[in-house]
Design an enzyme around this catalytic site. Structure first.
Site, PDB file in Angstrom:
ATOM      1  N   PRO A 112      67.695  83.385  82.375  1.00 53.46           N
ATOM      2  CA  PRO A 112      66.851  82.212  82.626  1.00 53.46           C
ATOM      3  C   PRO A 112      66.042  81.849  81.378  1.00 53.46           C
ATOM      4  CG  PRO A 112      66.554  83.845  84.358  1.00 53.46           C
ATOM      5  CD  PRO A 112      67.407  84.491  83.296  1.00 53.46           C
ATOM      6  N   LEU A 113      65.888  80.553  81.137  1.00 51.26           N
ATOM      7  CA  LEU A 113      65.232  80.098  79.908  1.00 51.26           C
ATOM      8  C   LEU A 113      63.711  80.138  80.017  1.00 51.26           C
ATOM      9  CD1 LEU A 113      67.523  77.025  79.338  1.00 51.26           C
ATOM     10  CD2 LEU A 113      67.344  78.980  77.804  1.00 51.26           C
ATOM     11  N   GLY A 114      63.080  80.570  78.966  1.00 50.27           N
ATOM     12  CA  GLY A 114      61.617  80.491  78.866  1.00 50.27           C
ATOM     13  C   GLY A 114      60.886  81.262  79.950  1.00 50.27           C
ATOM     14  N   ALA A 115      61.528  82.292  80.494  1.00 54.97           N
ATOM     15  CA  ALA A 115      60.933  82.982  81.639  1.00 54.97           C
ATOM     16  C   ALA A 115      60.510  84.405  81.289  1.00 54.97           C
ATOM     17  CB  ALA A 115      61.939  82.988  82.788  1.00 54.97           C
ATOM     18  N   GLY A 116      60.380  84.703  79.989  1.00 52.80           N
ATOM     19  CA  GLY A 116      59.923  86.036  79.584  1.00 52.80           C
ATOM     20  C   GLY A 116      61.054  87.031  79.428  1.00 52.80           C
ATOM     21  N   SER A 120      66.149  82.869  74.174  1.00 52.70           N
ATOM     22  CA  SER A 120      66.460  82.258  72.875  1.00 52.70           C
ATOM     23  C   SER A 120      66.833  83.330  71.858  1.00 52.70           C
ATOM     24  CB  SER A 120      65.299  81.394  72.365  1.00 52.70           C
ATOM     25  OG  SER A 120      64.149  82.176  72.211  1.00 52.70           O
ATOM     26  N   ALA A 121      66.173  84.480  71.903  1.00 51.58           N
ATOM     27  CA  ALA A 121      66.495  85.555  70.957  1.00 51.58           C
ATOM     28  C   ALA A 121      67.930  86.029  71.163  1.00 51.58           C
ATOM     29  CB  ALA A 121      65.531  86.726  71.140  1.00 51.58           C
ATOM     30  N   ASP A 164      61.506  90.358  70.549  1.00 49.68           N
ATOM     31  CA  ASP A 164      62.695  89.915  71.282  1.00 49.68           C
ATOM     32  C   ASP A 164      63.961  90.050  70.444  1.00 49.68           C
ATOM     33  OD1 ASP A 164      60.618  89.095  72.865  1.00 49.68           O
ATOM     34  OD2 ASP A 164      61.497  87.157  73.357  1.00 49.68           O
TER      35      ASP A 164
HETATM   36  O1  PMV Z   1      57.398  85.186  76.998  1.00 46.51           O
HETATM   37  P1  PMV Z   1      57.949  85.970  75.854  1.00 46.51           P
HETATM   38  O2  PMV Z   1      59.058  86.897  76.243  1.00 46.51           O
HETATM   39  O3  PMV Z   1      58.280  85.143  74.652  1.00 46.51           O
HETATM   40  O4  PMV Z   1      56.786  86.965  75.411  1.00 46.51           O
HETATM   41  C1  PMV Z   1      55.572  86.526  74.869  1.00 46.51           C
HETATM   42  C2  PMV Z   1      54.846  87.747  74.425  1.00 46.51           C
HETATM   43  C3  PMV Z   1      53.435  87.522  73.924  1.00 46.51           C
HETATM   44  O5  PMV Z   1      52.916  88.804  73.620  1.00 46.51           O
HETATM   45  C4  PMV Z   1      52.559  86.887  74.980  1.00 46.51           C
HETATM   46  C5  PMV Z   1      53.400  86.639  72.692  1.00 46.51           C
HETATM   47  C6  PMV Z   1      53.975  87.271  71.449  1.00 46.51           C
HETATM   48  O6  PMV Z   1      54.327  86.502  70.531  1.00 46.51           O
HETATM   49  O7  PMV Z   1      54.039  88.504  71.327  1.00 46.51           O
END
Ligand code: PMV
Length: 328
Positions: A112-116, A120-121, A164
Site C-alpha cells: 500500500p502506498l504512503g501507509a508506512g 516508494s523505497a 526504508d
Molecule cells: O511513514 P514512513 O515509513 O516514511 O516513516 C516515517 C518515519 C519518520 O521517523 C516519522 C520520519 C523519518 O524520516 O524518519
C-alpha cells in the site's frame, strides 16, 4: 529484460524519535514491489505502473515527467510511477556512465502506498537493481541502498531517511542511528499488518512532533524514552524474546500516541489486535493513518482485524530475510 523485486518494511521500534538521533529498528517484510526493465536505445523512459493495492490501476507515460498524462489518479501513485523512477534512472545513468540510456519500466507492487510500509523505497531499490543489471553492472546492497537513498532525497526535497531504502536493499532487521545503518540478528517475527486504507502526511506529522518537542519538556523526554525502549528492544531481538518485544511495541505505541501521531483508526486496530491476543501492536511509520503492525504467531489477530471497523485490509507479512533480488 531484467526483473528485480524488493521488500517493504515496518518499524518495529523508533519512528519519529529517529529524526532526533535516537536509534530505530525497521524490519523488511515479505510484501514486495517487482520492477521489470528493458533497455531502449532512444534514451526515452516509459513507465507502466500497476499498483495491486489500488485494484490494478494502470498509469502510463513516455518521456520525461513533464509529459505526464493528465489522468485522475492519486498523486502518490504518479509519484511512485514517474518521479521516483525518473530519479532512480538518473542514479543508474550516473553509476554506470551510460548517460543516454533509456528503459521501458514496468512496476507491480503489493505494498500500500504512503501507509508506512516503505512502498516508494521498494520500487526505487528494485528499479535501480534491475536497471543496473540490465546494463551489466551489479551493485552491492550497501551501494544500492546509497543510490536509492539519494533518489528519495532528491524526490522528497531532502526529507528522506536512510531506513526504508537500506532495509529494502538488505532485508532482515536493521538498526538505524543517524546516518549509520546496519543489519542486526532477529528471530522469525510473525508480523500481522492492519491497514485503514488511508495515509498520513509525513511532513506534517514530523513537524507536529518537532513543535511539541520545542514547547514541552515532556515531549523531549518522550523522544528520549523511545530511544531507551529501542535499546531494550535490541536486547529482546538478540534474545529472541517475542513476549518482551510485544510489550515494548505496546509501550512504543503509547509514546507515539502521546506525541500526537496516532489516530482513531490506528488506535482501534491496535486495540483489536491486543484483544485478539497479539503479543503487542503499534502504528508503523509516520502515523496519522495507514498501517499498524502486530506480533502474533496465531491466526487470531488477522481474523480480528478483518472484522474491525475502519480496517480495510489485514494480512500476515513475515520478516523478509532477503532484501532485493533478481527474479529474471
Ligand atoms: O511513514 P514512513 O515509513 O516514511 O516513516 C516515517 C518515519 C519518520 O521517523 C516519522 C520520519 C523519518 O524520516 O524518519
Amino acid at each position: 529484460m531484467t526483473v528485480s523485486s524488493a521488500p517493504g518494511k515496518v518499524y518495529l521500534f523508533g519512528e519519529h524519535a529517529v529524526v532526533y538521533g535516537e536509534p530505530a529498528v525497521p524490519c523488511a517484510i515479505e510484501l514486495r514491489a517487482r520492477v521489470e526493465v528493458n533497455r531502449r536505445d532512444d534514451g526515452k523512459l516509459r513507465v507502466h505502473a500497476e499498483d495491486l493495492s489500488l485494484d490494478g490501476f494502470t498509469v502510463e507515460y513516455s518521456g520525461t515527467t513533464d509529459d505526464r498524462p493528465d489522468v485522475n489518479v492519486s498523486e502518490s501513485l504518479l509519484s511512485a510511477a514517474t518521479e521516483y523512477v525518473d530519479e532512480a534512472i538518473e542514479q543508474v545513468r550516473a553509476v554506470t556512465g551510460e548517460d543516454d540510456v533509456g528503459f521501458d519500466v514496468t512496476i507491480e507492487s503489493d505494498i500500500p502506498l504512503g501507509a508506512g510500509l516503505g512502498s516508494s523505497a521498494a520500487v526505487v531499490v528494485a528499479a535501480i537493481d534491475a536497471a543496473t543489471r540490465e546494463l551489466g553492472t551489479t551493485l552491492e546492497p550497501v551501494e544500492l541502498a546509497e543510490r536509492a537513498y539519494r533518489t528519495e532525497y532528491e524526490v522528497q526535497d531532502g526529507q528522506a531517511s536512510r531506513a526504508d531504502t537500506f532495509c529494502s536493499a538488505t532485508g532482515g532487521a536493521v538498526r538505524v542511528e543517524g546516518d549509520d545503518c546496519r543489519s542486526i540478528d532477529a528471530p522469525d517475527l510473525p508480523f500481522v499488518i492492519g491497514f485503514d486504507g488511508g495515509a498520513g502526511d509525513t511532513g506534517q506529522l514530523v513537524a507536529g512532533v518537532r513543535t511539541l518537542r520545542e514547547e514541552y519538556d515532556f515531549a523531549e523526554d518522550t523522544v528520549e524514552t523511545v530511544g531507551d525502549l529501542v535499546r531494550a528492544g535490541e536486547d529482546a531481538l538478540a534474545d529472541g524474546d517475542l513476549e518482551e518485544l510485544g510489550q515494548l511495541m505496546d509501550f512504543n505505541h503509547g509514546l507515539l500516541s502521546a506525541l500526537g501521531v496516532s489516530s482513531r483508526s490506528l488506535d482501534r486496530m491496535v486495540w483489536a489486535a491486543r484483544d485478539a491476543g497479539a503479543l503487542g501492536a503499534k502504528l508503523t511509520g509516520a502515523g496519522g493513518g495507514g498501517c499498524i503492525v502486530a506480533l502474533d504467531p496465531t491466526p487470531e489477530t488477522e481474523t480480528a482485524l478483518s472484522f474491525t471497523p475502519g480496517c480495510e485490509d489485514a494480512f500476515r507479512a513475515e520478516l523478509a530475510e532477503e532484501g532485493v533480488r533478481q527474479l529474471e
